[in-house]
Scaffold this motif. Structure first.
Motif, PDB file in Angstrom:
ATOM      1  N   ILE A   1       0.842  -1.201   0.000  1.00 21.82           N
ATOM      2  CA  ILE A   1       0.000   0.000   0.000  1.00 21.82           C
ATOM      3  C   ILE A   1       0.880   1.255   0.000  1.00 21.82           C
ATOM      4  O   ILE A   1       0.522   2.276  -0.584  1.00 21.82           O
ATOM      5  CB  ILE A   1      -0.978  -0.034   1.202  1.00 21.82           C
ATOM      6  CG1 ILE A   1      -1.936   1.152   1.181  1.00 21.82           C
ATOM      7  CG2 ILE A   1      -0.271  -0.042   2.519  1.00 21.82           C
ATOM      8  CD1 ILE A   1      -3.172   0.913   0.376  1.00 21.82           C
ATOM      9  N   VAL A   2       2.049   1.161   0.626  1.00 21.55           N
ATOM     10  CA  VAL A   2       2.973   2.301   0.651  1.00 21.55           C
ATOM     11  C   VAL A   2       3.339   2.712  -0.777  1.00 21.55           C
ATOM     12  O   VAL A   2       3.295   3.894  -1.142  1.00 21.55           O
ATOM     13  CB  VAL A   2       4.255   1.952   1.440  1.00 21.55           C
ATOM     14  CG1 VAL A   2       5.233   3.109   1.402  1.00 21.55           C
ATOM     15  CG2 VAL A   2       3.925   1.582   2.877  1.00 21.55           C
TER      16      VAL A   2
ATOM     17  N   LYS B   1      -5.576  -0.416   9.731  1.00 25.01           N
ATOM     18  CA  LYS B   1      -4.171  -0.723  10.001  1.00 25.01           C
ATOM     19  C   LYS B   1      -3.265  -0.209   8.893  1.00 25.01           C
ATOM     20  O   LYS B   1      -2.103   0.086   9.124  1.00 25.01           O
ATOM     21  CB  LYS B   1      -3.987  -2.238  10.169  1.00 25.01           C
ATOM     22  CG  LYS B   1      -4.227  -2.687  11.587  1.00 25.01           C
ATOM     23  CD  LYS B   1      -3.854  -4.127  11.766  1.00 25.01           C
ATOM     24  CE  LYS B   1      -5.042  -5.025  11.540  1.00 25.01           C
ATOM     25  NZ  LYS B   1      -4.711  -6.444  11.728  1.00 25.01           N
ATOM     26  N   ALA B   2      -3.808  -0.112   7.672  1.00 25.13           N
ATOM     27  CA  ALA B   2      -2.990   0.385   6.558  1.00 25.13           C
ATOM     28  C   ALA B   2      -2.982   1.908   6.497  1.00 25.13           C
ATOM     29  O   ALA B   2      -2.098   2.501   5.882  1.00 25.13           O
ATOM     30  CB  ALA B   2      -3.517  -0.181   5.241  1.00 25.13           C
TER      31      ALA B   2
ATOM     32  N   PRO C   1      -2.095   4.445   8.343  1.00 26.08           N
ATOM     33  CA  PRO C   1      -0.952   5.321   8.666  1.00 26.08           C
ATOM     34  C   PRO C   1      -0.070   5.620   7.457  1.00 26.08           C
ATOM     35  O   PRO C   1       0.756   6.530   7.504  1.00 26.08           O
ATOM     36  CB  PRO C   1      -0.176   4.535   9.714  1.00 26.08           C
ATOM     37  CG  PRO C   1      -1.178   3.673  10.349  1.00 26.08           C
ATOM     38  CD  PRO C   1      -2.126   3.286   9.259  1.00 26.08           C
ATOM     39  N   VAL C   2      -0.242   4.867   6.377  1.00 30.90           N
ATOM     40  CA  VAL C   2       0.523   5.144   5.166  1.00 30.90           C
ATOM     41  C   VAL C   2       0.278   6.585   4.719  1.00 30.90           C
ATOM     42  O   VAL C   2       1.143   7.221   4.123  1.00 30.90           O
ATOM     43  CB  VAL C   2       0.143   4.151   4.045  1.00 30.90           C
ATOM     44  CG1 VAL C   2      -1.271   4.373   3.562  1.00 30.90           C
ATOM     45  CG2 VAL C   2       1.115   4.281   2.885  1.00 30.90           C
TER      46      VAL C   2
ATOM     47  N   THR D   1      -1.403   9.071  13.036  1.00 28.33           N
ATOM     48  CA  THR D   1       0.033   8.808  13.120  1.00 28.33           C
ATOM     49  C   THR D   1       0.853  10.091  12.991  1.00 28.33           C
ATOM     50  O   THR D   1       1.742  10.372  13.804  1.00 28.33           O
ATOM     51  CB  THR D   1       0.460   7.824  12.011  1.00 28.33           C
ATOM     52  OG1 THR D   1      -0.300   6.624  12.147  1.00 28.33           O
ATOM     53  CG2 THR D   1       1.937   7.499  12.107  1.00 28.33           C
TER      54      THR D   1
ATOM     55  N   GLY E   1      -0.919   4.659  19.509  1.00 25.73           N
ATOM     56  CA  GLY E   1      -1.057   3.203  19.467  1.00 25.73           C
ATOM     57  C   GLY E   1      -2.298   2.742  20.212  1.00 25.73           C
ATOM     58  O   GLY E   1      -3.048   1.894  19.732  1.00 25.73           O
TER      59      GLY E   1
ATOM     60  N   TYR F   1      -5.388   3.569  18.176  1.00 28.54           N
ATOM     61  CA  TYR F   1      -5.545   2.601  17.088  1.00 28.54           C
ATOM     62  C   TYR F   1      -6.073   1.276  17.633  1.00 28.54           C
ATOM     63  O   TYR F   1      -6.945   0.646  17.047  1.00 28.54           O
ATOM     64  CB  TYR F   1      -4.214   2.362  16.366  1.00 28.54           C
ATOM     65  CG  TYR F   1      -3.898   3.364  15.293  1.00 28.54           C
ATOM     66  CD1 TYR F   1      -4.686   3.470  14.151  1.00 28.54           C
ATOM     67  CD2 TYR F   1      -2.797   4.202  15.407  1.00 28.54           C
ATOM     68  CE1 TYR F   1      -4.383   4.378  13.156  1.00 28.54           C
ATOM     69  CE2 TYR F   1      -2.483   5.117  14.411  1.00 28.54           C
ATOM     70  CZ  TYR F   1      -3.282   5.199  13.289  1.00 28.54           C
ATOM     71  OH  TYR F   1      -2.992   6.092  12.308  1.00 28.54           O
ATOM     72  N   PHE F   2      -5.499   0.861  18.738  1.00 30.19           N
ATOM     73  CA  PHE F   2      -5.891  -0.424  19.321  1.00 30.19           C
ATOM     74  C   PHE F   2      -7.384  -0.423  19.651  1.00 30.19           C
ATOM     75  O   PHE F   2      -8.106  -1.367  19.339  1.00 30.19           O
ATOM     76  CB  PHE F   2      -5.061  -0.695  20.578  1.00 30.19           C
ATOM     77  CG  PHE F   2      -5.397  -1.994  21.240  1.00 30.19           C
ATOM     78  CD1 PHE F   2      -4.974  -3.194  20.706  1.00 30.19           C
ATOM     79  CD2 PHE F   2      -6.160  -2.028  22.398  1.00 30.19           C
ATOM     80  CE1 PHE F   2      -5.289  -4.401  21.303  1.00 30.19           C
ATOM     81  CE2 PHE F   2      -6.486  -3.225  23.000  1.00 30.19           C
ATOM     82  CZ  PHE F   2      -6.047  -4.415  22.451  1.00 30.19           C
TER      83      PHE F   2
ATOM     84  N   ILE G   1      -9.401  -0.366  16.200  1.00 28.29           N
ATOM     85  CA  ILE G   1      -9.367  -1.628  15.454  1.00 28.29           C
ATOM     86  C   ILE G   1      -9.994  -2.745  16.277  1.00 28.29           C
ATOM     87  O   ILE G   1     -10.730  -3.583  15.764  1.00 28.29           O
ATOM     88  CB  ILE G   1      -7.922  -1.965  15.039  1.00 28.29           C
ATOM     89  CG1 ILE G   1      -7.391  -0.867  14.113  1.00 28.29           C
ATOM     90  CG2 ILE G   1      -7.859  -3.309  14.338  1.00 28.29           C
ATOM     91  CD1 ILE G   1      -5.897  -0.879  13.930  1.00 28.29           C
ATOM     92  N   GLY G   2      -9.711  -2.699  17.600  1.00 25.30           N
ATOM     93  CA  GLY G   2     -10.303  -3.698  18.485  1.00 25.30           C
ATOM     94  C   GLY G   2     -11.828  -3.617  18.458  1.00 25.30           C
ATOM     95  O   GLY G   2     -12.522  -4.633  18.432  1.00 25.30           O
TER      96      GLY G   2
END
Lengths: 278, 221, 257, 218
Positions: free
Chosen positions: B66-67, B159-160, B162-163, B173, B194, B197-198, B201-202
């Motif tokens: 993805i980057v 999760k992707a 932060p790119v 981020t 973090g 995000y957790f 996503i959680g």
């Protein structure tokens, strides 16, 4: 790949880009200038409380006042910033950039508004590094794609030309604050940063660092336009000239940097600069 | 410990970054699901070349980080085609959606493949047309199978995301990095980001499991 | 040698295959076995019946240490089952077990399923182990399938392989845990036939099963369990004709239509 | 394009090699660590089980870039000087361990209790039970899944450029700062990733096909 291009072309068409006309005229017509800034270069441009401030912000507000337009300011990492300009993602790089040979081949630079020197910074407890030759075998860090990146490579070449071993390694980081963190935490032995950045580090954590020596000629800080955007560059230069003449730049230097530095109206560009050839 | 405390203090500063991340992921998810439906339709097409293009697209997206996709879209292609200004925010959404669509199309395909064959034959036998068959018979059966997995895919999307901090977008981020540069606190803002995000996503993962549990209730096994 | 005091045989009595004395077991607070007493003589064929949850499976699983009893004493071929791993392994080498779901190893051929334990546990060499396997596969009439994988066989065939696999360890006792209840009806017969022929050969067998026809045909004794206890113990003819206990009567009326 | 490759090919190739080394090295270490975690995940030891579960959930529910940044910050605070490439490798190991643990745990769960009982009833001891019964049934499940994980790692490792690890993406950034050939560089880098990731994925697919015969029930 074809698919991506098609999608993107479609997308770009949606966003709308009339790139045939003069950029300055377009800015004035739309009433908005889009600039890119790397807000990690205290005291010129940095973020505090979610807002980009610094010397550059003051200059930017003067410039936009002169143009009579609104500002849209993007914050992005330094290595992408010039290429993004070439890709016409914004009108102007309103972040401090040193005109060096590599860059001047492709980009136009405004009259500088400050001068900096390349300084070598070490942890405050280091007594071994005093001059260039002491950097033989030393792990050195600087910012990837910055002016000091090129300077560092030049220093390394000079060390080797003198018969030394050169740096043990040159480590490239994504931003100047990154270099400071890594110096502070002992990840590198020395960093090469612009004097202004070094002064800023000293201000933030006076006990952690020592400025050891400077290298090479002073470098100037300018903003950058695409070479073809002559009218925009002239408008920017006239704002800078006005501010220098009125003593406002000196005031801003005092306020943000703490010391004054003179900047020439001409002769700040390398010989191969694209804007000189036009 | 000191960093955990400084991290907690940082949280309010990060909230606008969190909002940007949420907006991007929300919009990208919607686009991704729409794109996935198009890809699935293309892959079921009788025109061989449409199927081939769709397959090529999915393969490309699965093989490209993805980057790199984001760098190509934001730096590379505008430079190549001399496109005008494009917005990092929207390029980011586009990149995440393009990537997500490919992966989610695989989820949808799997769900459709899991349908008993008789369902289509039954629909044809009843004289339903193609559209009616999908709307009345197949989609209601595909959704319960696919929804939890699609929700899970949204977690991957976050999760992707932060790119986008690598281009101009001030997401969670990049916001945490900005705070780090401002306060010279190397760890606190990162820990806070973090943790956010957790939680995000959680929560998505938890919701997808709840959804799965709810949708499988009453299904005979 | 014949024991004179049949009521309390000594541990070394070679005529006693399995001896269960005062065994109790709990799953958490729930008591699954309550003071079980049972003695199985060499060559005896016992059928254990009872409603589900009566503890019959748990009881025979205690006999090779798949479940641990918490009170009482279990002796198998004179070895007491305790926490001691060595003793458990000694017992397991002498006791074969056939499961409801066969538990064949899907990654191994039929032949390999049968030779695995003899080779790895009893250190038999390959040729010897394959010879034994071939003999028992012949006995369960499945020798022609030896090089197939379990997934390629029908349920009934798989269960016969499972029996052969257990026999290859030359066990002194065979335990059957509802061997036919996972099978399609048309396959039950072939498995039961195999079990009948084993019984005729004099194998000591404990079978948990609902196959009352089988019980009538081969069992020396029928044990009826309910609520973790042995409620009735009788010869098959007596048990079917004249069950003593109410719950046994109710059970029989349910399974015999 | 030819200029680019002849002048800067070495930098890009070095980045490519480092990406391969980082990913395979991190994956190898992560697999060992992941196997240990998987054992803890199925263990009845409450505390260890909880610790392993927390680790897996923490890693699986946070972005890799954030994990890598945290790792660099932690080493910085501890004033440990490590090669950034090594830190990148550790980051991949930490990340892959969590996913590997879940793959192995899933594999263990796919081997039914009946298989274990079947082994026990034949007096096969715990070690042989694992070697002869569990492991052969685990592998057809675990091997393709872990090779797929390897492909994912190749892609995720590109994030390491964000923390100045000199892998393939970073080498692209370096070349661009010197050449300004934005599209060309990212196209070349993208092609290299495609080749790498797709061939790893193809390997996973082959492995999956090869091992289907092992899967119970078929």
């Amino acid at each position: 790949m074809k698919n991506i291009l098609l999608t993107l072309a479609l997308f770009a068409a949606l966003v709308g880009a009339a790139h045939a006309e003069d950029t300055l005229a377009k800015i004035k017509a739309s009433g908005k200038i889009t600039v890119a800034t790397e807000a990690a270069f205290k005291p010129f441009e940095y973020v505090e409380d979610g807002k980009i401030i610094g010397f550059g912000s003051d200059l930017l507000s003067e410039f936009s006042k002169d143009l009579g337009v609104q500002v849209e300011q993007l914050d992005l990492p330094f290595q992408g910033i010039l290429t993004g300009l070439a890709a016409k993602q914004y009108d102007l790089v309103a972040t401090s950039v040193t005109p060096n040979a590599e860059r001047a081949k492709n980009y136009a630079f405004s009259r500088p508004f400050a001068a900096i020197e390349n300084t070598i910074v070490v942890p405050s407890d280091d007594d071994t590094i005093k001059q260039l030759s002491d950097l033989n075998g030393v792990l050195v860090g600087t910012q990837l794609g910055s002016s000091t990146d090129a300077v560092a490579r030049q220093m390394n070449d000079e060390l080797k030309a003198q018969g030394g071993s050169g740096f043990s390694d040159l480590r490239l980081f994504q931003s100047y604050p990154d270099t400071a963190f890594n110096l502070q935490s002992g990840q590198v032995d020395a960093i090469i940063v612009p004097s202004i950045t070094a002064a800023e580090f000293m201000r933030t954590s006076p006990d952690a660092f020592k400025i050891k020596f400077t290298y090479g000629k002073p470098a100037y800080l300018s903003w950058v336009t695409r070479p073809e955007d002559k009218t925009l560059l002239e408008a920017l230069n006239s704002t800078i000239n006005r501010l220098i003449a009125s003593g406002k730049i000196a005031e801003m230097q005092k306020k943000w940097v703490g010391v004054n530095s003179a900047t020439p109206e001409n002769g700040y560009l390398p010989d191969n600069a694209v804007q000189l050839r036009q | 410990m000191k960093y955990i405390l400084s991290g907690i203090e940082t949280v309010p500063l990060l909230l606008d970054g969190l909002l940007t991340t949420l907006a991007i992921c929300g919009l990208a998810s919607i686009l991704a699901i729409a794109g996935a439906v198009v890809i699935v339709a293309a892959r079921r097409s009788h025109q061989r070349w449409i199927t081939a293009v769709a397959m090529l697209y999915v393969t490309l997206m699965r093989g490209l980080p993805i980057v790199i996709l984001v760098f190509l879209l934001y730096f590379g292609i505008p430079a190549l085609l001399d496109l005008g200004r494009i917005s990092a925010f929207w390029v980011g959404i586009l990149a995440l959606a393009m990537n997500g669509a490919a992966f989610q199309s695989e989820v949808l395909r799997g769900a459709i493949a899991s349908l008993p064959k008789g369902q289509m034959e039954g629909s044809h036998a009843l004289g339903l047309n193609r559209f009616q068959m999908w709307r009345l018979v197949l989609v209601p059966q595909v959704l319960p199978v696919a929804l939890p997995a699609l929700a899970g895919e949204i977690g991957f999307l976050i999760k992707a995301s932060p790119v986008l901090s690598l281009i101009t977008v001030v997401d969670l981020t990049r916001r945490s990095q900005q705070v780090t540069m401002q306060t010279f606190d190397p760890l606190g803002p990162l820990l806070a980001a973090g943790a956010l995000y957790f939680l995000l996503i959680g929560t998505i993962g938890w919701m997808s499991r709840m959804l799965e549990a709810r949708l499988t209730v009453g299904k005979s096994r | 040698m014949l024991s004179l005091v049949a009521q309390s045989p000594s541990p070394v009595d070679t005529n006693v295959a399995v001896s269960i004395r005062d065994v109790s077991k709990w799953f958490g607070a729930f008591q699954v076995l309550e003071n079980i007493n049972l003695e199985v003589r060499v060559g005896e064929r016992i059928v254990i019946a009872g409603p589900s949850g009566s503890g019959k499976s748990t009881m025979i699983r205690c006999l090779n240490g798949l479940e641990r009893h918490q009170k009482g004493k279990i002796l198998v071929n004179g070895t007491e089952l305790s926490e001691n791993r060595k003793k458990i392994d000694t017992v397991r080498k002498e006791v074969g077990m056939v499961f409801q779901h066969f538990n064949l190893f899907p990654h191994l051929t039929i032949l390999e399923n049968c030779t695995l334990a003899p080779m790895w546990v009893k250190n038999a060499d390959r040729r010897q182990a394959e010879g034994i396997a071939a003999y028992f596969l012949e006995k369960v009439r499945i020798a022609d399938q030896a090089h197939k994988y379990p997934g390629q066989l029908s349920g009934g065939q798989q269960q016969r392989v499972a029996i052969a696999r257990a026999l290859c360890m030359k066990p002194k006792v065979l335990l059957f845990d509802e061997p036919t209840s996972a099978l399609d009806p048309e396959m039950v017969r072939e498995v039961l036939d195999t079990m009948v022929s084993l019984a005729k050969d004099g194998m000591t067998m404990l079978c948990v099963t609902h196959e009352m026809g089988f019980a009538r045909q081969v069992a020396d004794r029928v044990i009826f369990m309910d609520g973790g206890q042995i409620i009735e113990e009788n010869t098959p003819s007596e048990f079917f004709a004249n069950p003593q206990h109410e719950r046994a009567k109710a059970f029989l009326s349910q399974i015999i239509h | 394009m030819i200029d680019l490759l002849s002048n800067y090919g070495v930098i890009i190739l070095r980045g490519f090699l480092w990406t391969i080394i980082l990913v395979t090295g991190g994956f190898a270490i992560g697999s060992v660590f992941g196997a240990v975690l998987a054992i803890l995940l199925v263990s009845k030891q409450k505390l260890l089980n909880w610790l392993a579960r927390s680790y897996v959930e923490l890693i699986r529910n946070t972005p890799f870039l954030i994990q890598a940044m945290l790792l660099f910050a932690l080493f910085g605070i501890m004033r440990m000087r490590l090669e950034p490439l090594l830190v990148g490798l550790i980051a991949i190991a930490i990340y892959s361990a969590a996913y590997m643990a879940e793959i192995i745990r899933g594999g263990l769960a796919s081997v039914s209790d009946g298989q274990r009982e079947g082994a026990r009833a034949l007096a096969i001891g715990p070690f042989l039970e694992f070697r002869l019964i569990i492991l052969p049934q685990l592998l057809p499940f675990v091997l393709p899944a872990s090779v797929n994980l390897l492909a994912t790692l190749c892609k995720e490792s590109a994030f390491l450029a964000g923390v100045s690890v000199a892998e393939l993406t970073f080498s692209g950034q370096v070349v661009i700062t010197q050449t300004f050939l934005v599209f060309e560089v990212w196209a070349v880098i993208g092609a290299l990733y495609l080749v790498l990731v797709l061939s790893v994925m193809a390997a996973a697919k082959r492995l999956e096909k090869k091992m289907t015969w092992l899967i119970p029930g078929r």
